[in-house]
Every structure is written in C-alpha cells, then in structure tokens.
Design a protein around this motif. Structure first.
Motif, PDB file in Angstrom:
ATOM      1  N   PHE A  44       0.844  -1.198   0.000  1.00 18.06           N
ATOM      2  CA  PHE A  44       0.000   0.000   0.000  1.00 18.06           C
ATOM      3  C   PHE A  44       0.878   1.246   0.000  1.00 18.06           C
ATOM      4  O   PHE A  44       2.039   1.219   0.422  1.00 18.06           O
ATOM      5  CB  PHE A  44      -0.908   0.010   1.236  1.00 18.06           C
ATOM      6  N   SER A  45       0.285   2.349  -0.450  1.00 11.42           N
ATOM      7  CA  SER A  45       1.008   3.624  -0.452  1.00 11.42           C
ATOM      8  C   SER A  45       1.115   4.171   0.969  1.00 11.42           C
ATOM      9  O   SER A  45       0.369   3.768   1.870  1.00 11.42           O
ATOM     10  CB  SER A  45       0.295   4.634  -1.357  1.00 11.42           C
TER      11      SER A  45
ATOM     12  N   VAL B  41      -2.126   5.693   3.218  1.00 12.66           N
ATOM     13  CA  VAL B  41      -3.374   4.968   3.492  1.00 12.66           C
ATOM     14  C   VAL B  41      -3.763   5.080   4.965  1.00 12.66           C
ATOM     15  O   VAL B  41      -2.912   5.265   5.840  1.00 12.66           O
ATOM     16  CB  VAL B  41      -3.279   3.474   3.101  1.00 12.66           C
ATOM     17  N   VAL B  42      -5.065   4.976   5.210  1.00 11.75           N
ATOM     18  CA  VAL B  42      -5.613   4.998   6.560  1.00 11.75           C
ATOM     19  C   VAL B  42      -6.311   3.663   6.809  1.00 11.75           C
ATOM     20  O   VAL B  42      -6.944   3.102   5.905  1.00 11.75           O
ATOM     21  CB  VAL B  42      -6.617   6.158   6.737  1.00 11.75           C
ATOM     22  N   LEU B  43      -6.188   3.145   8.026  1.00  6.19           N
ATOM     23  CA  LEU B  43      -6.801   1.868   8.395  1.00  6.19           C
ATOM     24  C   LEU B  43      -8.086   2.137   9.170  1.00  6.19           C
ATOM     25  O   LEU B  43      -8.093   2.900  10.139  1.00  6.19           O
ATOM     26  CB  LEU B  43      -5.840   1.036   9.231  1.00  6.19           C
TER      27      LEU B  43
ATOM     28  N   PRO C 136     -12.866   2.197  -1.278  1.00  4.50           N
ATOM     29  CA  PRO C 136     -11.667   1.834  -0.506  1.00  4.50           C
ATOM     30  C   PRO C 136     -10.652   1.051  -1.337  1.00  4.50           C
ATOM     31  O   PRO C 136     -11.018   0.289  -2.234  1.00  4.50           O
ATOM     32  CB  PRO C 136     -12.232   0.970   0.628  1.00  4.50           C
ATOM     33  N   THR C 137      -9.375   1.245  -1.008  1.00  3.19           N
ATOM     34  CA  THR C 137      -8.312   0.473  -1.653  1.00  3.19           C
ATOM     35  C   THR C 137      -8.478  -1.009  -1.348  1.00  3.19           C
ATOM     36  O   THR C 137      -8.237  -1.870  -2.200  1.00  3.19           O
ATOM     37  CB  THR C 137      -6.938   0.958  -1.153  1.00  3.19           C
TER      38      THR C 137
ATOM     39  N   VAL D 271      -8.911  -0.411   4.064  1.00  2.00           N
ATOM     40  CA  VAL D 271      -7.712   0.397   3.822  1.00  2.00           C
ATOM     41  C   VAL D 271      -8.146   1.505   2.876  1.00  2.00           C
ATOM     42  O   VAL D 271      -8.617   1.222   1.752  1.00  2.00           O
ATOM     43  CB  VAL D 271      -6.573  -0.440   3.207  1.00  2.00           C
ATOM     44  N   TYR D 272      -7.999   2.753   3.327  1.00  2.30           N
ATOM     45  CA  TYR D 272      -8.592   3.868   2.583  1.00  2.30           C
ATOM     46  C   TYR D 272      -7.543   4.915   2.228  1.00  2.30           C
ATOM     47  O   TYR D 272      -6.697   5.270   3.063  1.00  2.30           O
ATOM     48  CB  TYR D 272      -9.695   4.521   3.427  1.00  2.30           C
TER      49      TYR D 272
END
Length: 488
Positions: A131-132, A135-137, A238-239, A251-252
């Motif tokens: 992931f980059s 990202v936010v969890l 979302p990713t 994962v956003y």
C-alpha cells in the motif's frame, strides 16, 4: 450483573412492537400446529426434488415441538453494557430447513470477494499486498445486523442471487424450493421468555443456523449496489474492503470526510441497515488481529500484524488436570501457537505473545517440561508454510482420509453399507482410556454369538466398535437458555 439488569434488557428488546408480536396461549398452540403442518406439506410437495437424505433429515426435524427460548448475552465491552438477543432455535420445527438452506447457500459465498472466511484469509491478502504511505486503516460495524434485515427484501435478494448462479442449483425446481423454504424459515420464528411467547415480525432470529450465511449474502448484495452508486456519484471506493459478517476492515486512501460520504451512501440503501465508523487511523483492531503501519510497512509497504487480545479475556484455558485426552491438550496448545505465528508479521511480536501464552499455561497447571516440548513443535520460521501450504496439504489429507474411510466401510460391511456397526457407547475419562475396552467388547460379543443363535444371526456381519461420548462439562451445567428464579 444480576437478574435486574437482565430483566430490564428483556423489557427493552422483545417488547419492541416493531420487531416482536406477543402471542396469547391459544395462538401459540395454533402457530405450533400450523408450522408443523406447513413443513409436512412442503416435504410432500417437493418429494421429487429433495434427496433421500434430505427427506429423512427434514422428517426427523419436523417432530421438534419445542418453542425456542430467548436469552441475552451481555456485551461487556460496550459502554453502557447492552445485550445481544439470542433465540435458541435448536428445538424448533424450522431448524432442519434452516440447516439445509445453510448447506446450499454456502456455495454462493465465494461469488462475493468482499466476504472473509476468517482472519487467516485476510492475513494472506495483507502478506501479498503493498500500500502507499498515505493509506488509513479503518474498521466499521453494521449495527444490530440480524434483527434489522427486512425479511421480504432478504428473500428478494436471495431470489436474484440464486437466479444469477443457477449452475450451482442444477436440479429442476430446486431454486423454487429453496426460496419457499427460506420464506418458511424466516416467517415462522417464535420465542419464549418467562412464560411469554413472541413472534418475530421483523429481522432474522439470532440463533437459527441460517442467520450468518444469509446476513453475509444480504450485505454482499448491498455492497455490489454500493459500488455501482459510488462509481456514479464519484465517491472514492476503498483500496481494500473486506468484511466478516457485520465487521468491516478498510484500507482507505483519502480524507475522513470522504470516507463518511462512502458510509452515508451505504446507509441510504436500506433504512434499517446502518454502518458505523469504529476506528480511523494508523492502527486497527479487527477480529483477532491488530493491523498497523509499523517497521515493515515503512520498509516494504506491507502492513504489520500482531495478535489482538481483548482486555476482558481471563485466559481460563482448559486445565491440565482435566480428563481430556493428552492429544487434545497438545492440539489446543500447538493450534494456538500456529495462530500466533500466522498473525505475527515479526518474530519479536511472536516471541512476546508466545511468552505470555507460556506463563498463562503454567497458571493453568501445565508442567513446564511438557509446555517446552509442545512449543518446540511450532517454529516461526515455518510461517509461510502455515499460511499458504498447510491449507492445501490439509485439504488433500482430508479428501484421502474420507475416501479411505468410505472404502474401509464398504470392505468391512459389504451387505450393510447403509447400516451402523455394532456400537457400545461409553463416557470417556482417563481411567477408561487405560482399559482395553475394544478387546473386552469384542470378546463379549463373540461369547454371546457362541451362546445365542439369534444374536449371532443378527450381528455376525457387524463389526464391534467402541464409541466414546463426552460427559456434561461445567459450561453445560452452568449455562442455560432458561433462567431459574430463586424461590421465596
């Protein structure tokens, strides 16, 4: 926590007239009679669609007259504490149909990639995905999912999902039968508490075997609609989006207000279904995992993992001095260690949690030398094998064992392929294990065959077999679906 809290929670939940309808005593008897009659007519109507085994199973279950008991499981981790409503439907007329539907509808779950089978499935995804940095969890929860699913809409959803996957239901009239069976299960839920009987008129009963699979498919269908609407409205998807029944992990890539737009769009689909944001940041607790942006993430872009252990967990493991077989205790310990290995992305994290496990086992009476011996059988260096290769090997072994057992059964009982062996049931304990009961039973049967012509004629083709049953454990003695009030 005492009965006063329990009764207050009871007053709050089943007396909700939008979900439950109280029945008079004569209505209860009528519902019991008509529900049983409906099942009998259903079996007769679809006798050419049901297999012999299914027919036998449903006929066995139609004799169940017991009204399911209602009880509440306190959610101690909530503040304030609330109760989860459970309907113990194991003795109700619809339970056979509910179980049969579950076996059929499970085939549909792989059609929806958002659905998680377990935490190991998620670990495999995270181990193979990068992931980059930004990202936010996030974790999300569907509030009171089962009791908020509209029954009629759920039936329509399943109709459409089955129609889209007819290759899974090739028997003529099977899809029609499954939908009628679904209506029968969902529209005939009753429950009892303190002599009062209620019929559930909205939502799915928590306790019927079908509930988890149906809820999973229902949300998966909504998620498909959500993806289409999000694309139309330009709302960021979302990713990574994965869900275990009513718990979601996301994962956003985006701002919190963008995620809230996504959640609001979901909440606009069905008025009774509400998705809530539980956490948003660089770390998230999901199922038995803590997923976070740690050292590995900084190096490789792969999210870090460690085992999540709830603060309220007392770790009251099976004591070593119980009568359970030693191999059961060893299996519990090694299985737990393998779970720790799979859920730990770093060796130091595994060392920490396994050391805690070691000390907790000592407190439960496990000898130090035995713990050390069992711990040596699980190595962190085998992590990738536990994650990716063991499932394939286990599946292959299970298939081979099933084929071998079937072959052995037919070899041993050529004239009685559909009958049972000559079984002697005895409750298991460690003293019994030390006796050679199999030889004793076999010799006893041979002696009776020698002395009784009729006994020999009946049993000569049946192989004597010892079957161990489990005795009543402490949990079964303490936990009841019906509360008992003290006299006086």
């Amino acid at each position: 926590m005492d009965f006063s809290w329990y009764d207050m929670e009871w007053l709050r939940q089943p007396h909700d007239a939008t979900i439950y309808l109280q029945l008079e005593s004569e209505e209860v008897e009528r519902v019991k009679f008509t529900t049983k009659l409906m099942l009998e007519k259903f079996i007769l109507k679809y006798k050419d669609v049901l297999t012999k085994q299914e027919m036998s199973f449903l006929q066995k279950n139609r004799q169940r007259p017991g009204v399911p008991l209602f009880y509440i499981l306190p959610k101690l981790h909530k503040n304030p504490v609330v109760g989860r409503p459970i309907v113990a439907g194991h003795s109700w007329v619809t339970v056979g149909c509910s179980k049969l539907l579950t076996s059929y509808f499970k085939k549909l779950l792989p059609k929806f990639p958002n659905i998680l089978k377990d935490s190991t499935t998620l670990i495999k995804i995270l181990e193979t995905t990068t992931f980059s940095d930004d990202v936010v969890l996030c974790t999300l929860d569907v509030i009171s999912l089962y009791t908020n699913i509209p029954v009629e809409h759920a039936i329509e959803v399943l109709k459409q999902v089955i129609q889209e996957n007819l290759e899974l239901f090739p028997t003529p009239d099977l899809p029609k039968m499954l939908i009628e069976m679904l209506e029968f299960v969902l529209k005939n839920n009753i429950m009892e508490y303190k002599g009062m009987v209620f019929k559930q008129i909205f939502g799915i009963a928590m306790g019927t075997p079908l509930a988890p699979v149906l809820a999973n498919l229902y949300l998966a269908f909504l998620e498909r609609i959500l993806a289409e609407k999000a694309d139309e409205k330009g709302i960021r998807w979302p990713t990574l989006y994965k869900r275990f029944i009513d718990d979601c992990f996301i994962v956003y890539e985006g701002q919190k207000n963008q995620l809230l737009q996504f959640i609001n769009l979901f909440n606009s689909l069905v008025s009774s279904i509400t998705l809530s944001l539980e956490s948003f940041g660089i770390s998230a607790n999901f199922l038995d995992l803590t997923i976070y942006k740690g050292n590995r993430f900084m190096r490789e872009g792969k999210l870090d993992l460690k085992i999540y252990q709830k603060p309220l967990n007392k770790y009251l493991y099976l004591p070593f001095n119980t009568d359970h077989p030693t191999h059961c205790k060893k299996s519990f310990v090694t299985s737990e260690l393998r779970r720790y290995v799979k859920g730990s992305s770093d060796h130091s994290v595994y060392t920490t949690v396994s050391t805690l496990f070691y000390s907790r086992l000592l407190k439960r009476g496990y000898p130090d030398d035995i713990i050390c011996e069992w711990f040596q059988t699980v190595q962190y260096s085998n992590r990738m094998n536990y994650l990716f290769k063991q499932d394939e090997e286990t599946s292959l072994v299970e298939t081979e064992v099933e084929e071998e057992e079937e072959s052995n059964f037919k070899d041993n009982f050529p004239r009685y392929e559909n009958s049972k062996p000559l079984i002697y049931k005895v409750q298991y304990n460690q003293r019994i294990q030390r006796l050679d009961l199999a030889s004793v039973f076999k010799q006893t049967v041979e002696d009776h065959r020698s002395s009784s012509v009729s006994f020999k004629a009946i049993t000569e083709d049946l192989k004597p077999l010892i079957c161990f049953t489990r005795g009543t454990n402490l949990g079964q003695s303490l936990i009841k679906a019906r509360t008992i009030q003290e006299s006086g």
